[in-house]
Design a protein around this motif. Structure first.
Motif, short mmCIF file in Angstrom:
data_model
loop_
_atom_site.label_atom_id
_atom_site.label_comp_id
_atom_site.label_asym_id
_atom_site.label_seq_id
_atom_site.Cartn_x
_atom_site.Cartn_y
_atom_site.Cartn_z
N PRO A 30 0.82 -1.21 0.00
CA PRO A 30 0.00 0.00 0.00
C PRO A 30 0.86 1.26 0.00
CG PRO A 30 -0.10 -1.10 2.14
CD PRO A 30 0.71 -1.97 1.22
N SER A 54 -6.32 9.01 12.97
CA SER A 54 -6.47 7.84 12.10
C SER A 54 -5.49 7.87 10.92
CB SER A 54 -7.89 7.78 11.56
OG SER A 54 -8.12 8.85 10.67
N GLU A 127 -5.84 2.26 4.27
CA GLU A 127 -6.60 1.55 5.30
C GLU A 127 -7.92 2.23 5.65
OE1 GLU A 127 -3.25 3.86 7.35
OE2 GLU A 127 -3.45 2.59 5.58
N GLY A 131 -8.37 -0.16 0.89
CA GLY A 131 -7.39 -1.13 1.40
C GLY A 131 -6.69 -1.94 0.33
N ASP A 132 -6.49 -3.21 0.64
CA ASP A 132 -5.75 -4.12 -0.24
C ASP A 132 -6.59 -4.65 -1.40
OD1 ASP A 132 -3.54 -3.81 1.37
OD2 ASP A 132 -3.96 -5.61 2.56
#
Length: 154
Positions: A30, A54, A127, A131-132
């Motif tokens: 990422p 965050s 995130e 995401g992934d």
């Protein structure tokens, strides 16, 4: 040559677990906001933005003068979404309920606290985005940049 092989394998869809782990190494790592070279046309200056706990970055472009957005509000926004290379992946106007999980976490957090009429730029780490897995034209592990105008709250 190794990076060409990785790009070629990714383009043709010939992904083998062994090849990726040995040949491409970090092909799906990422992006990290603080390590990313953003396209100059985006005008991203992280040092002038506010970083939340965050990892979301927020820049106030124009402060609104209307009501402040909070969880449970129906927010109507006009937005443009871009990748770190300045490629636009989406633009439009839509309404969603803040805090309901109807949008990605970083977008929800980025709109919360805005005032009607305000404009923000937010930089969302993977995130807090897709995401992934990625989504449509958004590759896995992508940083997302949004320019958001809060049009109305109901």
């Amino acid at each position: 040559m190794r990076s060409w092989l990785c790009r070629s394998a990714l383009r043709t869809g010939m992904l083998f677990t062994g090849f990726l782990s040995v040949g491409c190494g970090d092909a799906f790592s990422p992006e990290v906001i603080e390590e990313t070279e953003f396209a100059a046309s985006l005008g991203i200056n992280l040092s002038s933005m506010t970083r939340t706990a965050s990892g979301l970055y927020i820049e106030e472009i124009q402060l609104g003068e209307g009501e402040e957005a909070s969880a449970g509000d129906l927010a109507t926004v006009t937005y443009t979404g871009m990748l770190s290379n300045a490629a636009t992946f989406d633009t439009g106007t839509f309404s969603f309920t803040l805090g309901s999980g109807g949008v990605i976490q970083g977008f929800d957090e980025g709109v919360t606290g805005m005032r009607v009429g305000g404009i923000r730029r937010i930089v969302i780490p993977p995130e807090l985005g897709y995401g992934d897995t990625g989504s449509g034209s958004i590759p896995p592990g992508s940083i997302l940049i949004f320019r958001i105008q809060l049009d109305a709250l109901d």
